[in-house]
Design a protein around this motif. Sequence first.
Motif, PDB file in Angstrom:
ATOM      1  N   MET A 185       0.851  -1.201   0.000  1.00 52.42           N
ATOM      2  CA  MET A 185       0.000   0.000   0.000  1.00 52.42           C
ATOM      3  C   MET A 185       0.883   1.246   0.000  1.00 52.42           C
ATOM      4  N   ALA A 186       0.575   2.163  -0.916  1.00 51.01           N
ATOM      5  CA  ALA A 186       1.327   3.423  -0.958  1.00 51.01           C
ATOM      6  C   ALA A 186       0.896   4.297   0.216  1.00 51.01           C
ATOM      7  N   ILE A 187       1.853   4.864   0.885  1.00 57.14           N
ATOM      8  CA  ILE A 187       1.546   5.702   2.044  1.00 57.14           C
ATOM      9  C   ILE A 187       1.206   7.106   1.556  1.00 57.14           C
ATOM     10  N   PRO A 188       0.030   7.613   1.956  1.00 55.20           N
ATOM     11  CA  PRO A 188      -0.351   8.960   1.521  1.00 55.20           C
ATOM     12  C   PRO A 188       0.670   9.997   1.985  1.00 55.20           C
ATOM     13  N   ASN A 189       0.891  10.939   1.116  1.00 53.79           N
ATOM     14  CA  ASN A 189       1.866  11.990   1.386  1.00 53.79           C
ATOM     15  C   ASN A 189       1.217  13.107   2.209  1.00 53.79           C
ATOM     16  N   TYR A 190       1.894  13.542   3.252  1.00 51.68           N
ATOM     17  CA  TYR A 190       1.372  14.590   4.128  1.00 51.68           C
ATOM     18  C   TYR A 190       1.074  15.874   3.334  1.00 51.68           C
ATOM     19  N   GLN A 191       2.002  16.237   2.437  1.00 53.04           N
ATOM     20  CA  GLN A 191       1.818  17.460   1.634  1.00 53.04           C
ATOM     21  C   GLN A 191       0.552  17.371   0.769  1.00 53.04           C
ATOM     22  N   ASP A 192       0.295  16.170   0.247  1.00 58.72           N
ATOM     23  CA  ASP A 192      -0.905  15.988  -0.572  1.00 58.72           C
ATOM     24  C   ASP A 192      -2.167  16.207   0.263  1.00 58.72           C
ATOM     25  N   ILE A 193      -2.145  15.720   1.500  1.00 59.97           N
ATOM     26  CA  ILE A 193      -3.312  15.886   2.380  1.00 59.97           C
ATOM     27  C   ILE A 193      -3.528  17.367   2.671  1.00 59.97           C
ATOM     28  N   VAL A 194      -2.438  18.078   2.974  1.00 56.88           N
ATOM     29  CA  VAL A 194      -2.534  19.525   3.236  1.00 56.88           C
ATOM     30  C   VAL A 194      -3.108  20.239   2.011  1.00 56.88           C
ATOM     31  N   ALA A 195      -2.627  19.857   0.825  1.00 59.18           N
ATOM     32  CA  ALA A 195      -3.105  20.479  -0.407  1.00 59.18           C
ATOM     33  C   ALA A 195      -4.600  20.228  -0.599  1.00 59.18           C
ATOM     34  N   LEU A 196      -5.045  18.991  -0.291  1.00 57.49           N
ATOM     35  CA  LEU A 196      -6.472  18.653  -0.418  1.00 57.49           C
ATOM     36  C   LEU A 196      -7.312  19.513   0.534  1.00 57.49           C
ATOM     37  N   ILE A 197      -6.837  19.677   1.774  1.00 54.97           N
ATOM     38  CA  ILE A 197      -7.580  20.477   2.750  1.00 54.97           C
ATOM     39  C   ILE A 197      -7.653  21.938   2.296  1.00 54.97           C
ATOM     40  N   LYS A 198      -6.528  22.432   1.790  1.00 56.16           N
ATOM     41  CA  LYS A 198      -6.472  23.833   1.352  1.00 56.16           C
ATOM     42  C   LYS A 198      -7.459  24.117   0.231  1.00 56.16           C
ATOM     43  N   LYS A 199      -7.629  23.117  -0.644  1.00 53.56           N
ATOM     44  CA  LYS A 199      -8.584  23.375  -1.736  1.00 53.56           C
ATOM     45  C   LYS A 199     -10.002  22.915  -1.371  1.00 53.56           C
ATOM     46  N   GLY A 200     -10.187  22.575  -0.075  1.00 54.29           N
ATOM     47  CA  GLY A 200     -11.531  22.280   0.413  1.00 54.29           C
ATOM     48  C   GLY A 200     -12.031  20.888   0.131  1.00 54.29           C
ATOM     49  N   ALA A 201     -11.130  19.991  -0.311  1.00 55.12           N
ATOM     50  CA  ALA A 201     -11.542  18.611  -0.606  1.00 55.12           C
ATOM     51  C   ALA A 201     -11.447  17.770   0.666  1.00 55.12           C
ATOM     52  N   THR A 202     -12.331  18.065   1.646  1.00 55.89           N
ATOM     53  CA  THR A 202     -12.200  17.436   2.967  1.00 55.89           C
ATOM     54  C   THR A 202     -12.483  15.931   2.939  1.00 55.89           C
ATOM     55  N   ILE A 203     -13.421  15.493   2.114  1.00 54.71           N
ATOM     56  CA  ILE A 203     -13.727  14.052   2.040  1.00 54.71           C
ATOM     57  C   ILE A 203     -12.488  13.287   1.567  1.00 54.71           C
ATOM     58  N   GLU A 204     -11.895  13.778   0.486  1.00 54.40           N
ATOM     59  CA  GLU A 204     -10.678  13.134  -0.033  1.00 54.40           C
ATOM     60  C   GLU A 204      -9.554  13.176   1.001  1.00 54.40           C
ATOM     61  N   ALA A 205      -9.445  14.336   1.689  1.00 55.52           N
ATOM     62  CA  ALA A 205      -8.415  14.465   2.722  1.00 55.52           C
ATOM     63  C   ALA A 205      -8.652  13.446   3.837  1.00 55.52           C
ATOM     64  N   GLN A 206      -9.934  13.286   4.244  1.00 58.32           N
ATOM     65  CA  GLN A 206     -10.261  12.303   5.291  1.00 58.32           C
ATOM     66  C   GLN A 206      -9.889  10.892   4.865  1.00 58.32           C
ATOM     67  N   GLU A 207     -10.168  10.589   3.595  1.00 56.15           N
ATOM     68  CA  GLU A 207      -9.814   9.256   3.090  1.00 56.15           C
ATOM     69  C   GLU A 207      -8.304   9.027   3.165  1.00 56.15           C
ATOM     70  N   LYS A 208      -7.564  10.068   2.791  1.00 64.23           N
ATOM     71  CA  LYS A 208      -6.095   9.956   2.847  1.00 64.23           C
ATOM     72  C   LYS A 208      -5.613   9.772   4.294  1.00 64.23           C
ATOM     73  N   ILE A 209      -6.272  10.484   5.218  1.00 64.85           N
ATOM     74  CA  ILE A 209      -5.894  10.363   6.635  1.00 64.85           C
ATOM     75  C   ILE A 209      -6.188   8.944   7.137  1.00 64.85           C
ATOM     76  N   MET A 210      -7.321   8.390   6.703  1.00 62.16           N
ATOM     77  CA  MET A 210      -7.647   7.011   7.077  1.00 62.16           C
ATOM     78  C   MET A 210      -6.589   6.036   6.545  1.00 62.16           C
ATOM     79  N   GLU A 211      -6.182   6.259   5.297  1.00 59.49           N
ATOM     80  CA  GLU A 211      -5.125   5.416   4.709  1.00 59.49           C
ATOM     81  C   GLU A 211      -3.841   5.528   5.520  1.00 59.49           C
ATOM     82  N   LEU A 212      -3.568   6.764   5.943  1.00 65.41           N
ATOM     83  CA  LEU A 212      -2.369   7.014   6.746  1.00 65.41           C
ATOM     84  C   LEU A 212      -2.444   6.254   8.074  1.00 65.41           C
TER      85      LEU A 212
END
Length: 130
Positions: free
Chosen positions: A1-28
Amino acid sequence: MAIPNYQDIVALIKKGATIEAQEKIMELREAALEFQNENLALKNTVRELKEAQSLRDGLEWHKPYYASKQKPDEKFCQRCFDANAKAIRLQELEPGYWRCLECKNDFTDDKYEYPSADYEGTGRNQTTGY
Ligand SMILES: [Zn+2]
């Protein structure tokens, strides 16, 4: 499993994609849990290897068995030790005649006196008959 990148999660939150960000956090979280389990398994392996090593350090090979360096009277089964890294103490059934109660192998050392020709014994150490 690829580990989600912290910077990618921050970028998702910044652009308001909270659902996607939550999914990435769950993967993390899942990845962290996996690492935790793997780490625990590795720690157990290291502990087992250290135990086997200290066992090995405490024994000396004296054909046909291993003997404790500390207590030379204590003999250990060659087969159990070599095959399974288990130090199984041998039972001396009669002088020089040793048995492993784990693998049921018998060992004789130079103290053992073989039965004389007219000996009508139990048939052990013989390959045929009783
Ligand atoms: Zn054995």
